[in-house]
Design a protein around this motif. Structure first.
Motif, PDB file in Angstrom:
ATOM      1  N   ASN A  80       0.689  -1.174   0.102  1.00  0.00           N
ATOM      2  CA  ASN A  80       0.029  -0.062   0.012  1.00  0.00           C
ATOM      3  C   ASN A  80       0.821   1.361   0.024  1.00  0.00           C
ATOM      4  O   ASN A  80       0.540   2.046  -0.675  1.00  0.00           O
ATOM      5  N   ARG A  84       1.017   1.141  -4.118  1.00  0.00           N
ATOM      6  CA  ARG A  84      -0.695   1.670  -4.280  1.00  0.00           C
ATOM      7  C   ARG A  84      -1.362   1.155  -5.348  1.00  0.00           C
ATOM      8  O   ARG A  84      -1.782   2.046  -6.156  1.00  0.00           O
ATOM      9  N   PHE A 104      -5.645   0.043   3.692  1.00  0.00           N
ATOM     10  CA  PHE A 104      -5.464  -0.211   2.363  1.00  0.00           C
ATOM     11  C   PHE A 104      -6.383   0.797   1.624  1.00  0.00           C
ATOM     12  O   PHE A 104      -7.265   0.946   1.760  1.00  0.00           O
TER      13      PHE A 104
END
Length: 657
Positions: A80, A84, A104
């Motif tokens: 994350n 991403r 997340f």
């Protein structure tokens, strides 16, 4: 939506114009045989994809064992922060919990392994916080439309349009695990369904369970008119860049120019070049269903090139055997060939070192430690490196390299918050049957909920029985099971077992009812159990494929009272398919002389071994560990199938990778 098992496949997907790419990391991926990606590697590739308006989905779609949540949470935290991705694809409810705990930022997509197969399941998925559901490959166009009409706002659907078909329903296959600890639910399937089996004492070996590849090709276009279907998914994370490039190109053409004869013809030509298995529409068109299992065809992937020849010559007075073949197609340096089929001992993959013209001869070198290929053995082209694709990949590689060196993977200090364990209960025993048996049972009675049999139910019996829903409920079966469950509730039934977590949504009125998550839910960690508790479950069965150390550890971590299957027939898997000529309730033999048989129940075919799961020698250990219910499953044995005395401990004494 394109698959990527390594960097060249990822770049091939971008070169072909994929709108999204899905892939796995080095851990917690359901395709662990693929090369997969590191976090630092993926961070640069994801930036490249986003610069080209392509989305990136990361499949963390394995089951988590009791000791896995911390490692999975740290990996998700780093993913994350450093990558991403646009979404993660999960089957385990524990990963839904970890996504929430790590904050997340992307979407949560529920994998086809999570087994969402009917309308109510989609409502349960939306309540859980999912953004997308990946539908099973067994659905017809009409069934997809039924699910789309039930899809709640904010939830999208993803449909497979091309790639390998599993014989068993995703999430309902333990075949590889049952025969040797290589769990498909953990990404380690060794594909025993692809092997040769024979029926009867004089039957010839055939591929009775090996499916052709799914290819909707021109039939995919009607999906454009189905609301909520947002992605056409191409399967193949173990495939090379050639396959990825050609299938993406083909389906982009079918989407954008498929209404023209030229567009359709070109797309089909591209699919012919993709080097997959023989193709089938399977059951996509209900009025013209195809059998996905064809006993008359071999189902290895690749383009057939020819058969092997063996020649013996003398060199220095000694005989030397040369193995060669004449290729039906031009071969390029870097092309990959497959010799034979994966269940043949001489099977191998060979890289082409020099250019070979069409109808030219290629000599093969012997390999130490492997049996020599026989004369007549088949040769297939399984991946290739044509100049156009090689140039496109090389150009994108230069862009990635120019973006700077790989970043160090920052360590994560994330530690998941685990639920408080439930108080222990005294152990009880239950017996699960299809119909009420005569004589005494071992403990309290449980029955499979069979809508057709409810009219013969004795008065006041509904309240005395625990009712089990099947492991798979297909769209047109949903109304019957919902009505049957409501009828039982009105007759006093209070105790139900759901064999997919989403089945709890079939009960809009839950006051006064008790729900257990059954063993077919594949529950294997405390965070998944916490999600079940939040959904309304009061107890759960542990996944029977866990090894002893995990089965004995899980009750002390569980926020719900935990049950286990102690003894009885456990299926290798459930399938919607049956090859022509395969006889129900009759023995079939594997290459290792193991005996299996198939029983049809509703719309599903249950494949059973001829030996039972039997953990009864460990009953005292399981009770001491804290299991509050120990279940015996009682099934009728076919008269023609012999009982094996093989000890069925599943993975009790194995290390489940």
């Amino acid at each position: 939506m394109a698959p990527a098992g390594d960097v060249p496949a990822f770049l091939a997907a971008l070169a072909a114009g994929a709108d999204a790419i899905y892939l796995g990391l080095k851990h917690f991926s359901a395709r662990m045989q693929a090369e997969n990606f590191s976090i630092s590697q993926l961070s640069r590739l994801a930036n490249l994809a986003h610069d080209r308006n392509a989305r990136v989905y990361v499949a963390m779609n394995t089951l988590l064992k009791p000791g896995d949540p911390e490692a999975a949470g740290r990996l998700l935290d780093r993913l994350n922060r450093l990558v991403r991705p646009d979404a993660i694809i999960v089957q385990d409810l524990g990963l839904v919990n970890l996504a929430r705990q790590t904050g997340f930022s992307g979407e949560i997509h529920l994998s086809t392994l999570a087994n969402l197969t009917h309308g109510a399941s989609l409502r349960a998925a939306a309540e859980l916080g999912a953004s997308r559901v990946v539908l099973p490959r067994e659905l017809s166009l009409d069934e997809i439309k039924m699910l789309a009409s039930s899809c709640p706002a904010g939830l999208d659907l993803e449909v497979f349009v091309h790639g390998a078909l599993c014989y068993c329903v995703s999430g309902r296959c333990w075949w590889s695990s049952w025969l040797g600890g290589k769990s498909g639910l953990r990404g380690r399937c060794v594909q025993p369904c692809r092997r040769l089996y024979r029926q009867g004492p004089k039957g010839k070996p055939e591929r009775l369970f090996s499916c052709l590849d799914l290819s909707l090709d021109v039939l995919a276009r009607p999906l454009q008119d189905v609301p909520r279907v947002r992605a056409w998914k191409i399967e193949g994370r173990k495939k090379g860049p050639h396959y990825v490039y050609y299938t993406v190109k083909a389906y982009r053409l079918l989407r954008d120019e498929g209404n023209t004869p030229e567009g359709r013809k070109t797309a089909l030509s591209l699919l012919d070049q993709a080097l997959g298995r023989p193709r089938t529409h399977a059951g996509f068109l209900p009025q013209r269903p195809h059998k996905p299992v064809d006993r008359s065809q071999e189902t290895g992937s690749g383009l057939f090139l020819g058969t092997l020849k063996r020649e013996t010559a003398k060199a220095g007075g000694r005989p030397i055997t040369r193995i060669s073949f004449q290729s039906r197609e031009e071969l390029l340096p870097g092309d990959l060939l497959r010799l034979g089929y994966e269940d043949e001992p001489w099977h191998r993959t060979v890289k082409v070192r020099q250019h070979v013209p069409k109808r030219g001869r290629l000599d093969l070198r012997p390999e130490k430690g492997l049996p020599a290929p026989p004369a007549g053995g088949a040769v297939f082209l399984v991946d290739r490196r044509e100049p156009e694709l090689a140039r496109a990949i090389a150009e994108l590689e230069r862009v990635v390299v120019a973006s700077g060196p790989l970043r160090e993977e920052a360590a994560s200090e994330f530690r998941p918050t685990l639920p408080a364990p439930a108080p222990r209960r005294r152990s009880q025993f239950r017996t699960l049957c299809r119909v009420l048996p005569k004589g005494r049972l071992d403990g309290e009675p449980s029955l499979w909920l069979e809508p057709k049999a409810l009219h013969t139910l004795p008065p006041r019996m509904a309240a005395r029985v625990q009712w089990w829903l099947p492991p798979v409920i297909w769209p047109e079966e949903e109304a019957r099971y919902a009505e049957a469950a409501d009828s039982l509730r009105r007759k006093g039934a209070r105790d139900f077992v759901c064999n997919a977590p989403w089945q709890i949504a079939l009960f809009p009125e839950r006051k006064g009812l008790e729900f257990a998550a059954g063993p077919f839910c594949n529950i294997s960690n405390a965070l998944a159990l916490e999600e079940l508790r939040a959904m309304g479950f009061g107890s759960a069965y542990a996944s029977p494929e866990l090894p002893a150390e995990d089965l004995l550890a899980l009750p002390s971590q569980s926020p719900l009272p935990l049950h286990i299957v102690l003894k009885g027939l456990w299926p290798l898997g459930l399938s919607r398919h049956l090859a022509d000529g395969v006889h129900l309730e009759e023995p079939m033999r594997s290459p290792m002389n193991e005996i299996f048989w198939v029983r049809r129940i509703g719309q599903n075919h249950w494949v059973y071994p001829n030996w039972e799961l039997d953990l009864s020698p460990h009953k005292a250990e399981l009770e001491k560990a804290g299991y509050s219910c120990l279940l015996t499953i009682r099934e009728f044995w076919p008269k023609t199938v012999p009982h094996s005395d093989r000890q069925g401990r599943f993975n009790w004494s194995l290390r489940l990778l």
